[in-house]
Design a protein around this motif. Sequence first.
Motif, PDB file in Angstrom:
ATOM      1  N   LEU A  21      37.442 -18.666  -6.558  1.00  0.00           N
ATOM      2  CA  LEU A  21      36.088 -18.190  -6.323  1.00  0.00           C
ATOM      3  C   LEU A  21      35.137 -18.728  -7.396  1.00  0.00           C
ATOM      4  O   LEU A  21      34.046 -19.211  -7.085  1.00  0.00           O
ATOM      5  CB  LEU A  21      36.067 -16.664  -6.301  1.00  0.00           C
ATOM      6  N   ARG A  22      35.550 -18.663  -8.647  1.00  0.00           N
ATOM      7  CA  ARG A  22      34.708 -19.154  -9.739  1.00  0.00           C
ATOM      8  C   ARG A  22      34.444 -20.662  -9.596  1.00  0.00           C
ATOM      9  O   ARG A  22      33.344 -21.145  -9.866  1.00  0.00           O
ATOM     10  CB  ARG A  22      35.349 -18.853 -11.083  1.00  0.00           C
ATOM     11  N   ASN A  23      35.461 -21.422  -9.154  1.00  0.00           N
ATOM     12  CA  ASN A  23      35.281 -22.860  -8.945  1.00  0.00           C
ATOM     13  C   ASN A  23      34.270 -23.130  -7.830  1.00  0.00           C
ATOM     14  O   ASN A  23      33.450 -24.044  -7.937  1.00  0.00           O
ATOM     15  CB  ASN A  23      36.614 -23.537  -8.622  1.00  0.00           C
ATOM     16  N   HIS A  24      34.319 -22.329  -6.768  1.00  0.00           N
ATOM     17  CA  HIS A  24      33.369 -22.499  -5.670  1.00  0.00           C
ATOM     18  C   HIS A  24      31.949 -22.183  -6.133  1.00  0.00           C
ATOM     19  O   HIS A  24      30.997 -22.888  -5.765  1.00  0.00           O
ATOM     20  CB  HIS A  24      33.744 -21.612  -4.476  1.00  0.00           C
TER      21      HIS A  24
ATOM     22  N   ALA B 288      30.823 -22.433  -9.204  1.00  0.00           N
ATOM     23  CA  ALA B 288      30.415 -23.519 -10.099  1.00  0.00           C
ATOM     24  C   ALA B 288      29.998 -24.749  -9.285  1.00  0.00           C
ATOM     25  O   ALA B 288      28.982 -25.391  -9.600  1.00  0.00           O
ATOM     26  CB  ALA B 288      31.556 -23.866 -11.055  1.00  0.00           C
ATOM     27  N   ALA B 289      30.755 -25.073  -8.238  1.00  0.00           N
ATOM     28  CA  ALA B 289      30.406 -26.216  -7.388  1.00  0.00           C
ATOM     29  C   ALA B 289      29.072 -25.977  -6.687  1.00  0.00           C
ATOM     30  O   ALA B 289      28.237 -26.883  -6.589  1.00  0.00           O
ATOM     31  CB  ALA B 289      31.505 -26.472  -6.363  1.00  0.00           C
ATOM     32  N   ALA B 290      28.849 -24.754  -6.220  1.00  0.00           N
ATOM     33  CA  ALA B 290      27.571 -24.429  -5.564  1.00  0.00           C
ATOM     34  C   ALA B 290      26.413 -24.540  -6.550  1.00  0.00           C
ATOM     35  O   ALA B 290      25.339 -25.058  -6.207  1.00  0.00           O
ATOM     36  CB  ALA B 290      27.632 -23.023  -4.962  1.00  0.00           C
ATOM     37  N   GLN B 291      26.617 -24.083  -7.772  1.00  0.00           N
ATOM     38  CA  GLN B 291      25.566 -24.183  -8.783  1.00  0.00           C
ATOM     39  C   GLN B 291      25.220 -25.641  -9.081  1.00  0.00           C
ATOM     40  O   GLN B 291      24.047 -25.991  -9.216  1.00  0.00           O
ATOM     41  CB  GLN B 291      25.983 -23.467 -10.068  1.00  0.00           C
ATOM     42  N   LEU B 292      26.221 -26.492  -9.174  1.00  0.00           N
ATOM     43  CA  LEU B 292      25.972 -27.913  -9.417  1.00  0.00           C
ATOM     44  C   LEU B 292      25.190 -28.533  -8.265  1.00  0.00           C
ATOM     45  O   LEU B 292      24.265 -29.319  -8.470  1.00  0.00           O
ATOM     46  CB  LEU B 292      27.292 -28.659  -9.628  1.00  0.00           C
ATOM     47  N   TRP B 293      25.553 -28.180  -7.031  1.00  0.00           N
ATOM     48  CA  TRP B 293      24.863 -28.719  -5.868  1.00  0.00           C
ATOM     49  C   TRP B 293      23.408 -28.255  -5.859  1.00  0.00           C
ATOM     50  O   TRP B 293      22.498 -29.045  -5.611  1.00  0.00           O
ATOM     51  CB  TRP B 293      25.568 -28.280  -4.583  1.00  0.00           C
ATOM     52  N   ILE B 294      23.181 -26.970  -6.147  1.00  0.00           N
ATOM     53  CA  ILE B 294      21.818 -26.428  -6.166  1.00  0.00           C
ATOM     54  C   ILE B 294      20.995 -27.103  -7.257  1.00  0.00           C
ATOM     55  O   ILE B 294      19.839 -27.461  -7.044  1.00  0.00           O
ATOM     56  CB  ILE B 294      21.846 -24.894  -6.345  1.00  0.00           C
TER      57      ILE B 294
END
Length: 154
Positions: free
Chosen positions: A94-97, A99-105
Amino acid sequence: MKFYGTVHTIFDRTVNLKCPNGELYTIATDSVDNAPNTLITDIDSFSKQGLAIGDQVYAEGERLYVGKNAAVMLQQVHVWRSKLPSYPEDEEILRNHVAAAQLWIEAHGKAGGMKRSAETANPLDQEMDRLLRERSAGLLEALSKGEVSLAFIS
């Protein structure tokens, strides 16, 4: 079934009803997704029903009367039940997802709200940015610990 209220708002695919205690309910066409406090009907359009804001709404027997021109039969009404997915056993996924969403945003999102603006220079924007980040971090921490009561800001 006992129900009493008034028409709050009218749209083509939905009618919102307001109860005396302030709670809102929705009557919707079958083109709308099911949701809490929503009664899905086979009515094609509410804008053609002659309804008006403030019309009385009440249940009597097996019917829900809305204004003077509309009635909904309640014989086959089913209660909506939410089916939430189970919380992942491995929280790291969940934390990895997140983090990935934050990078994309950060790379593709629009500035404003929770995304930093490159031109954040005035003190109000800086303080708002600080508060949003502080509170969102607290929300994430509370939810990850399962402490929902700490997720609310008073």
